[in-house]
Design a protein around this motif. Structure first.
Motif, PDB file in Angstrom:
ATOM      1  N   SER A  28      60.894  -6.529 -53.744  1.00 36.73           N
ATOM      2  CA  SER A  28      60.308  -7.848 -53.547  1.00 36.73           C
ATOM      3  C   SER A  28      58.839  -7.747 -53.148  1.00 36.73           C
ATOM      4  CB  SER A  28      61.080  -8.632 -52.487  1.00 36.73           C
ATOM      5  OG  SER A  28      62.385  -8.889 -52.932  1.00 36.73           O
ATOM      6  N   TYR A  32      55.592  -9.299 -55.221  1.00 37.94           N
ATOM      7  CA  TYR A  32      54.625 -10.250 -54.674  1.00 37.94           C
ATOM      8  C   TYR A  32      53.212  -9.678 -54.625  1.00 37.94           C
ATOM      9  CZ  TYR A  32      58.315 -13.511 -53.634  1.00 37.94           C
ATOM     10  OH  TYR A  32      59.346 -14.396 -53.771  1.00 37.94           O
ATOM     11  N   LEU A  36      52.235 -10.693 -58.598  1.00 39.63           N
ATOM     12  CA  LEU A  36      51.675 -12.010 -58.310  1.00 39.63           C
ATOM     13  C   LEU A  36      50.310 -11.952 -57.626  1.00 39.63           C
ATOM     14  CD1 LEU A  36      54.851 -13.993 -57.199  1.00 39.63           C
ATOM     15  CD2 LEU A  36      53.775 -13.865 -59.451  1.00 39.63           C
ATOM     16  N   MET A  38      49.448 -11.169 -54.484  1.00 41.52           N
ATOM     17  CA  MET A  38      49.360 -11.622 -53.090  1.00 41.52           C
ATOM     18  C   MET A  38      48.963 -10.463 -52.185  1.00 41.52           C
ATOM     19  SD  MET A  38      52.687 -14.019 -52.674  1.00 41.52           S
ATOM     20  CE  MET A  38      52.957 -15.445 -53.710  1.00 41.52           C
ATOM     21  N   MET A  58      48.801 -16.317 -50.729  1.00 42.06           N
ATOM     22  CA  MET A  58      48.884 -16.671 -52.144  1.00 42.06           C
ATOM     23  C   MET A  58      47.508 -16.759 -52.795  1.00 42.06           C
ATOM     24  SD  MET A  58      51.993 -19.443 -52.067  1.00 42.06           S
ATOM     25  CE  MET A  58      51.894 -19.774 -53.816  1.00 42.06           C
ATOM     26  N   THR A  64      53.300 -17.063 -47.851  1.00 42.22           N
ATOM     27  CA  THR A  64      54.714 -16.789 -48.059  1.00 42.22           C
ATOM     28  C   THR A  64      55.126 -15.793 -46.987  1.00 42.22           C
ATOM     29  OG1 THR A  64      54.600 -17.124 -50.443  1.00 42.22           O
ATOM     30  CG2 THR A  64      56.442 -15.821 -49.631  1.00 42.22           C
TER      31      THR A  64
END
Length: 72
Positions: A28, A32, A36, A38, A58, A64
């Motif tokens: 995970s 992220y 993504l 982040m 983000m 998050t």
């Protein structure tokens, strides 16, 4: 909340924060961070018994929080 431009993958998130408890912690975090885009802002422990948690940016100030399911 102003729309940010700090994350080229997820633009204009518009969230204050989201809290998740992933089953696969390492996978995970890799998703992220690497997919993504982040950034990890803070690592800390939470709860009783204590569990590891991270705060991810983000890119526009939205956050998050990922909380590990297993005890630290």
């Amino acid at each position: 909340m102003p729309v940010g431009t700090g994350n080229n993958v997820i633009q204009g998130g518009g969230l204050h924060h989201v809290c998740i408890q992933p089953r696969d912690w390492e996978q995970s975090l890799q998703f992220y961070r690497d997919t993504l885009g982040m950034d990890v802002v803070l690592e800390f422990t939470v709860g009783n018994p204590p569990r590891k948690a991270v705060l991810l940016d983000m890119g526009d100030g939205s956050r998050t929080v990922a909380i590990r399911l297993e005890d630290v």
